[in-house]
Enzyme design. Structure first.
Site, PDB file in Angstrom:
ATOM      1  N   GLY A 225       5.343  59.347  40.021  1.00  0.00           N
ATOM      2  CA  GLY A 225       5.404  58.002  39.431  1.00  0.00           C
ATOM      3  C   GLY A 225       4.039  57.481  39.020  1.00  0.00           C
ATOM      4  CB  CYS A 226       0.837  57.325  40.837  1.00  0.00           C
ATOM      5  SG  CYS A 226       1.485  56.307  42.189  1.00  0.00           S
ATOM      6  CB  THR A 227       1.144  61.576  37.449  1.00  0.00           C
ATOM      7  OG1 THR A 227       0.450  61.949  38.650  1.00  0.00           O
ATOM      8  CG2 THR A 227       0.633  62.426  36.294  1.00  0.00           C
TER       9      THR A 227
ATOM     10  CB  ALA B  43      -2.317  57.319  35.484  1.00  0.00           C
TER      11      ALA B  43
ATOM     12  CE  LYS C  13      -1.516  60.473  49.217  1.00  0.00           C
ATOM     13  NZ  LYS C  13      -2.957  60.272  49.169  1.00  0.00           N
TER      14      LYS C  13
END
Length: 149
Positions: A44-46, A49, A39
């Protein structure tokens, strides 16, 4: 059918954050790190990325194109890219067509509750469109290092 190294990477066509269609076959002749993440704008995704962003020049120098895939909308991806200044495309797999082809839409469990979600996996695809490596234990803060080996 589970994909493994040596398999031909399934082609797909979905829109990126700008609504432009993107096909894997457009990248023939280049190495692609196709990374699946749950998401936009989550911790975690930030971290993942931003790690790819911070190492983007080195990844490009080594010949890699980075494509992020989640089930978020084009609009969500656009906001995420602008907020984090991401230099690569994010693909809006809202219908889960890429997830289905790559086996990354899986049953997960949190606090005893089962639900369907994205497996955080990265597929390294060679210049001929074959899967070279699958990273299934992604370290969000060291992901570029995992890709570069």
């Amino acid at each position: 059918m589970e994909l493994k190294p040596g398999d031909k990477a399934p082609d797909f066509e979905v829109n990126d954050q700008d609504g432009a269609p993107v096909k894997l076959s457009d990248y023939k002749g280049k190495k692609v790190a196709l990374y699946f993440y749950p998401k936009d704008n989550t911790p975690g995704c930030t971290a993942e990325a931003c790690n790819l962003r911070d190492n983007y020049a080195e990844l490009q120098k080594q010949g890699y194109e980075i494509l992020g895939v989640s089930t978020d909308s084009e609009k969500s991806h656009k906001k995420f890219i602008e907020k984090q200044e991401l230099p690569f495309k994010l693909l809006a797999d809202t219908e889960k067509q890429i997830h289905e082809k790559y086996g990354t839409w899986i049953e997960k469990q949190m606090y005893g509750r089962k639900y369907m979600g994205t497996a955080r996996h990265t597929f390294i695809i060679d210049e001929d469109g074959k899967i070279e490596k699958i990273i299934d234990k992604v370290k969000t803060k060291e992901h570029a290092t995992q890709i570069l080996g």
